[in-house]
Design an enzyme around this catalytic site. Structure first.
Site, PDB file in Angstrom:
ATOM      1  N   CYS A 137     -15.503 -11.670 -42.863  1.00  0.00           N
ATOM      2  CA  CYS A 137     -15.649 -11.883 -41.423  1.00  0.00           C
ATOM      3  C   CYS A 137     -16.708 -12.949 -41.136  1.00  0.00           C
ATOM      4  O   CYS A 137     -17.905 -12.731 -41.385  1.00  0.00           O
ATOM      5  CB  CYS A 137     -16.017 -10.543 -40.778  1.00  0.00           C
ATOM      6  SG  CYS A 137     -16.599 -10.652 -39.080  1.00  0.00           S
TER       7      CYS A 137
ATOM      8  N   CYS B 245     -19.466 -11.886 -38.772  1.00  0.00           N
ATOM      9  CA  CYS B 245     -20.349 -10.927 -39.470  1.00  0.00           C
ATOM     10  C   CYS B 245     -21.361 -11.683 -40.329  1.00  0.00           C
ATOM     11  O   CYS B 245     -22.548 -11.337 -40.360  1.00  0.00           O
ATOM     12  CB  CYS B 245     -19.533 -10.004 -40.363  1.00  0.00           C
ATOM     13  SG  CYS B 245     -18.348  -8.953 -39.512  1.00  0.00           S
TER      14      CYS B 245
END
Length: 145
Positions: free
Chosen positions: A69, A72
């Site tokens: 991600c 993230c």
């Protein structure tokens, strides 16, 4: 003197009793003698996650994330900076939702990154989306962390 708080050691998972007024005095674990607070988020598996939720008497802030991600990865250094500011009054954990799929399912994590704040083992607030350190700290404190 106030009642002692229970704190789970980030190194050996032992539960320690620390007087609330000693939180800022860099307490160490009675079992492994390592610092109870490192100023960094702690990556946990399901067993450690459950122990931290059940046994910490301070709020627990969890970053649900995954290695693939992009947002993230962008938020990770900001979450680490937030840990340095929020500890020792909040324990910060990281849960990789790919490695710990059961936790992601149990807490209905639909997008990542997602921050979830727990008090007394119960989720009390949730925020999806990447944030900078100041935003993480402000959001957590606004939720009573």
């Amino acid at each position: 003197m106030s009642d002692p708080l229970h704190l789970v050691c980030p190194h050996c998972q032992a539960v320690n009793r620390v007087p609330a007024e000693r939180l800022v005095a860099a307490p160490v674990c009675g079992q492994c003698h390592q610092p109870l607070f490192t100023g960094h988020p702690l990556a946990v598996d399901e067993a450690a996650f459950q122990k931290h939720l059940a046994r910490n008497d301070i709020p627990v802030l969890v970053d649900f994330w995954a290695t693939w991600c992009g947002p993230c990865q962008m938020m990770a250094p900001h979450y680490a900076q937030a840990a340095a500011q929020l500890e020792p009054h909040v324990r910060l954990l990281k849960v990789d939702t790919d490695a710990e799929q059961a936790l992601g399912a149990r807490y209905a994590i639909r997008s990542i990154p997602t921050l979830a704040l727990f008090k007394g083992g119960r989720e009390v607030a949730r925020q999806a989306g990447a944030m900078q350190a100041a935003g993480i700290v402000q959001w957590a404190r606004a939720q009573g962390a």
